[in-house]
Design an enzyme around this catalytic site. Structure first.
Site, short mmCIF file in Angstrom:
data_model
loop_
_atom_site.label_atom_id
_atom_site.label_comp_id
_atom_site.label_asym_id
_atom_site.label_seq_id
_atom_site.Cartn_x
_atom_site.Cartn_y
_atom_site.Cartn_z
N CYS A 116 20.30 -7.09 -0.64
CA CYS A 116 20.26 -6.88 0.82
C CYS A 116 21.04 -7.93 1.61
CB CYS A 116 18.81 -6.86 1.29
SG CYS A 116 17.90 -5.47 0.62
N HIS A 256 18.35 -8.13 9.01
CA HIS A 256 18.23 -7.12 7.96
C HIS A 256 17.00 -6.25 8.25
CE1 HIS A 256 18.14 -5.08 4.23
NE2 HIS A 256 17.08 -5.72 3.76
N ASN A 286 15.34 1.06 5.14
CA ASN A 286 16.12 -0.05 4.60
C ASN A 286 17.32 0.51 3.83
OD1 ASN A 286 17.16 -2.22 3.21
ND2 ASN A 286 15.19 -2.98 2.48
O1 UT7 Z 1 15.13 -5.54 1.56
C1 UT7 Z 1 14.85 -6.16 0.35
C2 UT7 Z 1 13.67 -6.97 0.41
N1 UT7 Z 1 12.47 -6.17 0.44
C3 UT7 Z 1 11.57 -6.43 1.35
O2 UT7 Z 1 11.77 -7.24 2.20
C4 UT7 Z 1 10.26 -5.69 1.23
C5 UT7 Z 1 9.14 -6.66 1.45
N2 UT7 Z 1 7.83 -6.05 1.31
C6 UT7 Z 1 7.31 -5.21 2.22
O3 UT7 Z 1 7.96 -4.82 3.18
C7 UT7 Z 1 5.87 -4.82 2.07
O4 UT7 Z 1 5.28 -5.63 1.06
C8 UT7 Z 1 5.64 -3.34 1.71
C9 UT7 Z 1 6.00 -2.46 2.90
C10 UT7 Z 1 6.47 -2.95 0.50
C11 UT7 Z 1 4.16 -3.11 1.41
O5 UT7 Z 1 3.37 -3.55 2.51
P1 UT7 Z 1 2.16 -4.57 2.28
O6 UT7 Z 1 1.52 -4.77 3.58
O7 UT7 Z 1 2.69 -5.77 1.56
O8 UT7 Z 1 1.22 -3.72 1.37
P2 UT7 Z 1 0.63 -4.09 -0.07
O9 UT7 Z 1 1.65 -3.90 -1.13
O10 UT7 Z 1 -0.08 -5.41 0.01
O11 UT7 Z 1 -0.46 -2.96 -0.23
C12 UT7 Z 1 -1.60 -2.87 0.64
C13 UT7 Z 1 -2.39 -1.63 0.28
C14 UT7 Z 1 -2.65 -1.50 -1.22
O12 UT7 Z 1 -3.93 -0.96 -1.39
P3 UT7 Z 1 -5.18 -1.90 -1.76
O13 UT7 Z 1 -4.79 -2.58 -3.05
O14 UT7 Z 1 -5.30 -2.86 -0.61
O15 UT7 Z 1 -6.31 -0.93 -1.89
C15 UT7 Z 1 -1.59 -0.54 -1.68
O16 UT7 Z 1 -1.98 0.16 -2.84
O17 UT7 Z 1 -1.66 -0.46 0.64
C16 UT7 Z 1 -1.50 0.38 -0.49
N3 UT7 Z 1 -0.18 1.04 -0.40
C17 UT7 Z 1 0.00 2.17 0.28
N4 UT7 Z 1 -0.81 2.96 1.00
C18 UT7 Z 1 -0.29 4.04 1.59
C19 UT7 Z 1 1.01 0.63 -0.93
N5 UT7 Z 1 1.97 1.49 -0.60
C20 UT7 Z 1 1.40 2.44 0.15
C21 UT7 Z 1 1.87 3.60 0.80
N6 UT7 Z 1 1.01 4.36 1.50
N7 UT7 Z 1 3.18 3.97 0.75
#
Ligand code: UT7
Length: 331
Positions: A116, A256, A286
């Site tokens: 990225c 970004h 993204n």
């Molecule tokens: O550009 C390259 C660099 N990449 C980035 O900068 C991405 C950085 N990361 C992020 O933007 C975020 O971490 C994500 C958008 C990928 C995920 O958001 P988050 O707030 O970090 O969520 P998480 O992975 O901590 O998950 C929270 C909860 C989990 O459930 P539990 O374990 O709390 O019960 C996940 O299983 O949300 C759940 N979850 C979802 N729920 C509904 C994960 N993905 C989804 C989804 N829909 N698509």
């Protein structure tokens, strides 16, 4: 003789027509519009559906858009760099094909890959060539067909990424406009957290790698998020301090587009009001190497000669950085 600076003199962009909305994703994986919107800021993304079209298609469209908008003669272009994590082919540079297709027949060309942060690094490359006096017209294109490496059964990644391309032309400037400073970093410890495991020299393709879905992007979102928030904000703040810029001086933040919360955290550290923070993540998601030049293309009409732009990015590798550039023209 005044020092030659490297300025952006033209921009262009392209996204495919097909819209993949949060609503449609709800029918593909266990997710919902509310979760995606509050956690990422994304509402929809564009996907290149046509079979037989790869990243070069997007890159050519963006370059052609730049050529049409600016009237630059492609034969005068010295170098074409395609910043991409999704080249058409592993061997035979995408940029070489793109250069030929757009009529840049006097240019040499190559790809640059830094996930990225690719476009930020490509800006550095373009500027160095121009400042040294070696070349006069360097076209850099950030292009990614992310849909080609996304597992559309994995809700952790398929909601985030989209396809697109953006382009910028760098030329010498004798009024001092253009790239002023940059702060670029990388850290190989990050490769565990965001990667495609197979298909490279470390783990060549096999039946097993296909079966195990190792040709798709995998990320530990939470870890990447933590590093992205702190590092993007850090470098943006550092570049402001190093150039004695206050939030009043900065005209635009070009961040970004990975996650609205990361963008907001960076703007917050810079103490920047929201109206100066450029965003199109809600429409495109993204697009990896394309996020920064797509912002330039979408918001070109807002920029005025002398405006102070701060770019910031973070991506796989890890790679990250911030660049300070002054705008060289009124559109
Ligand atoms: O550009 C390259 C660099 N990449 C980035 O900068 C991405 C950085 N990361 C992020 O933007 C975020 O971490 C994500 C958008 C990928 C995920 O958001 P988050 O707030 O970090 O969520 P998480 O992975 O901590 O998950 C929270 C909860 C989990 O459930 P539990 O374990 O709390 O019960 C996940 O299983 O949300 C759940 N979850 C979802 N729920 C509904 C994960 N993905 C989804 C989804 N829909 N698509």
């Amino acid at each position: 003789m005044s020092k030659i600076t490297a300025a952006i003199t033209a921009v262009g962009g392209y996204v495919p027509d097909f819209v993949l909305s949060n609503k449609v994703l709800e029918s593909m994986v266990d997710t919902n519009d509310e979760w995606i919107t509050t956690r990422t800021g994304i509402k929809e993304r564009r996907i290149l559906k046509d079979e037989g079209k790869g990243t070069s298609y997007l890159a050519i469209k963006a370059a052609e858009n730049l050529i049409n908008r600016s009237g630059v003669d492609p034969k005068e272009i010295d170098l074409v760099v395609v910043a991409t994590a999704t080249p058409d082919l592993l061997v035979a540079s995408t940029a070489v094909y793109v250069a030929s297709q757009i009529g840049a027949t006097n240019a040499f060309a190559y790809d640059l890959q830094a996930a990225c942060s690719s476009f930020l690094y490509a800006m550095s490359t373009a500027s160095a060539y121009i400042e040294s006096g070696r070349y006069k017209k360097v076209l850099i294109i950030g292009a990614d067909k992310m849909s080609s490496i996304i597992d559309y059964t994995d809700r952790a990644t398929c909601i985030i990424f989209g396809d697109g391309a953006g382009a910028a032309l760098f030329e010498p400037n004798e009024e001092g406009y253009g790239l002023q400073d940059e702060y670029l970093r990388s850290d190989g410890a990050g490769r565990e957290f965001l990667k495609i495991e197979a298909g490279g020299s470390l783990l060549p393709p096999s039946e097993d790698t296909v079966k195990n879905k190792q040709h798709f992007v995998h990320q530990d979102g939470r870890t990447v998020f933590k590093f992205a928030v702190s590092n993007m904000a850090d470098v943006a703040e550092k570049i402001m301090m190093r150039n004695n810029l206050t939030h009043d001086d900065v005209s635009w933040l070009i961040p970004h587009q990975a996650n609205l919360r990361i963008i907001d955290a960076t703007a917050g550290r810079m103490n920047l009001e929201d109206s100066k923070v450029l965003k199109n993540i809600q429409r495109y998601g993204n697009t990896t190497s394309a996020t920064l030049p797509l912002l330039l293309s979408d918001f070109e009409s807002k920029f005025k000669k002398g405006d102070k732009l701060i770019f910031a990015a973070f991506g796989g590798g890890f790679t990250w950085g911030s660049t300070y550039l002054t705008w060289a023209y009124n559109s």
